[in-house]
Design an enzyme around this catalytic site. Structure first.
Site, short mmCIF file in Angstrom:
data_model
loop_
_atom_site.label_atom_id
_atom_site.label_comp_id
_atom_site.label_asym_id
_atom_site.label_seq_id
_atom_site.Cartn_x
_atom_site.Cartn_y
_atom_site.Cartn_z
N LEU A 1 0.81 -1.22 0.00
CA LEU A 1 0.00 0.00 0.00
C LEU A 1 0.85 1.28 0.00
O LEU A 1 1.70 1.47 0.87
CB LEU A 1 -0.93 0.02 1.23
CG LEU A 1 -1.90 1.21 1.29
CD1 LEU A 1 -2.88 1.18 0.14
CD2 LEU A 1 -2.62 1.24 2.63
N ASP A 2 0.57 2.16 -0.93
CA ASP A 2 1.26 3.45 -1.04
C ASP A 2 2.76 3.31 -1.20
O ASP A 2 3.53 4.21 -0.81
CB ASP A 2 0.94 4.34 0.18
CG ASP A 2 -0.54 4.70 0.25
OD1 ASP A 2 -1.20 4.70 -0.80
OD2 ASP A 2 -1.03 4.97 1.36
N GLU A 3 3.20 2.17 -1.75
CA GLU A 3 4.63 1.94 -1.92
C GLU A 3 4.98 1.66 -3.38
O GLU A 3 6.10 1.29 -3.69
CB GLU A 3 5.09 0.76 -1.06
CG GLU A 3 5.21 1.04 0.42
CD GLU A 3 6.49 1.78 0.77
OE1 GLU A 3 7.31 2.04 -0.13
OE2 GLU A 3 6.66 2.10 1.95
#
Lengths: 286, 286, 286, 286
Positions: B228-230
């Site tokens: 997530l969000d990476e």
């Protein structure tokens, strides 16, 4: 800001009349306000004000002014500070080996752009002595090891104390200060960290940034506190980067934005534009 | 870029002759190069090239071009793609309730600024149907709950598949996609996150930013992946903020930079300026 | 800014006590100041102040407030304005064929980001009627030729007058207004010019910029006056460009910065952050 | 850029095969291309290319390389230049009294950030001698009056000639050069002007900017030519300003952006990123 401009700054709990207590007093003291900003933080329930003014009449008596205002301020639990037009804040700068921020600060100091009075440069390395010396500044080389940290910090503290420094600038000083030192310097030590905090805390932020493939790098100037790279932020700056920038390129590209971000934070601090309250700052920038 | 400009992009392992295999073929095919950028990543040991060109002679045969080039590319283990001048990438946009990014993308789509062919707008809420409809677009409202996530994603996937979408744009879609969905969309789904990643991952980044008292907020457009969000970052933008901006002000101030950052990432993607390799991107921006 | 925040703005000749006359009155009226900025221009010898406040007590009487303050303001030759929390400024937007600024303004209007009440859209072309209509707005198509200019302006003026518009926004209206019209709209018409004024005045600024080979293009929002592209500047924005941008690319690249620069100027105007004095503005921005 | 990276730059009239003639030769010479950019200007009908490469085999013979390539380049009327990895361009810097740009350049020179070899600092004033001397540089003080201009320029020219300077940097040199001098320095003298050209040409641009009430000030680095402040632009930068900035504040605020803009232009020039063709530049920036 004219050469005869005084600055009055204050903060206190939120309450009806906080602006009036300041401005009415200035009017009654025949002080002419040239610029004023105030902010009432409804979350923190705290009031902040910054006023530039000059006395209409000759023979302005700063001590009398402060004594008279103190009586009124007390009623509002107001902390205030009066700063004279020709004030130059006594400063100690701490560095390690990287010289770009020091070089930048010394230039602004030498040319009078930054109204500071540098009392000493302190380092854990000998490298930057020539640069300090050319500017006529005392340079203290206090090496540090894990074993001698307490002792080294004592020597640093001695220089700060004896020099009468009101502000310590950590211009890429690459040592973590002890909790005791952080506490003693609370609200009067500004550090530059070479990332956009809270991203990339700790060591080698540009290498971390490279690994993540970010498209912007940045710098953050903040007051130090006991929580590493978590102190109240004063200013931040950014610079665009690309895939073609290897970590060493990011280091090189970041230098300018580090210098500018630190210099801006120091200017804001000495011009009394920064108010510290708990973990946040109010900055009346221009 | 002229109306008759083709784009050839390629990547392969680093090796002597990677540029030459592309440019010699173009010369021999009587293709006129108007703009070219190449980069050889010495850490990843990988080569990337993007070329804009137009055929000198009428009757350019794209299939024959590709077949002939494939033979040479194979020797270099080179992946390549040829994009026609009039190509408009089929796209599905996913949204929730916030409409600013959708509104911005639809404007650029409607005016031809963004060469995309929007096949559908999919949402877990009904709110933005009128906006989509005014632009003549199909709108699918697929509500989602913890219990129906798998089922809802199956319906979303069906729309993507049947529409022939090559790119999925998550224009403030406020649901976390499952690992399976992330995998299926690897390299062809762009998300906008309202912070400067890796700072402020996860929920309510502007509220996190307010707590930290940052002086800059930002937005990050990135390919989604299972972390997530990476995902690999394509573009980032920033906006200055101050102590006077409460969380709701940051939300408002951030909208413009979210729109611009996402639109730029989508433009780079459809213009074949972005190359994905492992967790990083190469972006030949203008 | 909270939902119950009033705004008091004022300007007058420089004189001791200008701040006090405002702030003392607010205190006596039991008005709580949340944010205040003042500036005394020592060249123009003119004072400007903007205050956000909310009444401490229920039943605030705006008319009584104004009447009482007028008595004190008069002594300082002070012009002042009180703006209510729910004020939405009546506006007429003028356009030609380019729709990007209109589209942007309508989005901010529709979502309540910009507290304006659009009374009409007026154009010398029919092209943008559908866009206005979808937002439920009246659209007046008044064609113009060299022969009918006076007549056309009369019809435009009628719409402005009858709609009660307090602000006219020239959102890429590509006609030069007559001197009479400029005079009638002095201080209440904002134009967006697609260059960094005073560079590239007049027609086709992006083509001029291309010829000069500039590396930055920009946009300027300004009050109109009788001197073409010379009116008092409210806001300016820039965008980096390169040798690879032909004039048509500059036109495309400039759209976003035009939208943002105009929207910012309009927001500043309706939030009473802009003060006009002679040929310059004071802007208390955030 | 690695320590062993060579740069090959070239320009010639537009024609099929311009990229291929460069890249094929590099391949045949077993030169490994790490980064390449090319642009074909369809208005000017001119081609530009910049290639970074390193030889795969030891014992690279630059003279043989150039001789062999010249034969092929000739067919395309191609001007080319080969730059060695350790090249440091010989430079003369010209200044008057303002020291900020000189100080900035000297820092980048001293720390090796800018690969230049400063042969001399020339000034029409004695003020900056100490700064030059601390960096171990020869300082020539050649006063100038209306009567002695020709004579002074002759002495300046002598220093440039004898020092072997390939580039002259006008780091806030406040004299207009004669036509003859401009001609002799065509394409190899970079000036910094403290405005966003073509706005505010000539003397005291910050004072002009104040009069106009602009909200952005800027700086422009450009090659000098015979038309004052009209030479081909290399780089431009901007800084936000406000109504509270009097002319002397603009002067102060503009210093940083002047330094950065000039340093960037010099870096681009010495890294062979700038191509001059008629009145425009092509800049392959990073």
């Amino acid at each position: 800001m004219s050469a005869d401009t005084w600055i009055l700054t204050a903060q206190c709990p939120s309450r009806l009349g906080t602006v009036d207590v300041v401005t009415r007093f200035l009017k009654e003291s025949r002080c002419y306000i040239t610029e004023q900003q105030s902010f009432d933080d409804r979350h923190a329930e705290r009031f902040f004000i910054r006023t530039e003014f000059f006395p209409q009449d000759p023979g302005f008596d700063a001590e009398a002014f402060q004594a008279a205002f103190a009586a009124r301020a007390e009623e509002f639990e107001m902390d205030f500070e009066l700063t004279a037009p020709d004030a130059r804040m006594p400063v100690v700068i701490m560095v390690s080996k990287a010289d770009h921020c020091l070089n930048d600060l010394l230039y602004r100091y030498r040319t009078g752009q930054l109204p500071i009075d540098i009392r000493a440069v302190v380092s854990n390395h000998p490298d930057l002595e020539a640069l300090a010396s050319w500017h006529g500044l005392a340079y203290y080389h206090f090496p540090i090891t894990a074993d001698t940290k307490a002792e080294q910090e004592a020597r640093v503290w001695e220089v700060i104390e004896e020099s009468g420094a009101e502000l310590v600038i950590l211009a890429r000083y690459m040592q973590v200060l002890s909790s005791e030192m952080c506490e003693k310097l609370a609200g009067r030590a500004i550090n530059i960290h070479h990332s956009l905090l809270p991203g990339f805390k700790g060591a080698k932020p540009y290498h971390q940034a490279y690994e993540k493939g970010v498209k912007l790098v940045g710098a953050t100037a903040h007051y130090i506190n006991d929580d590493l790279d978590e102190g109240p932020i004063i200013s931040q700056g950014v610079e665009a980067v690309s895939h073609a920038d290897y970590p060493e390129d990011l280091v090189a590209k970041g230098r300018d934005i580090e210098c500018l971000t630190l210099a801006r934070a120091v200017a804001y601090h000495v011009e009394r534009r920064v108010f510290l309250h708990k973990r946040r700052t109010v900055v009346f920038s221009r």
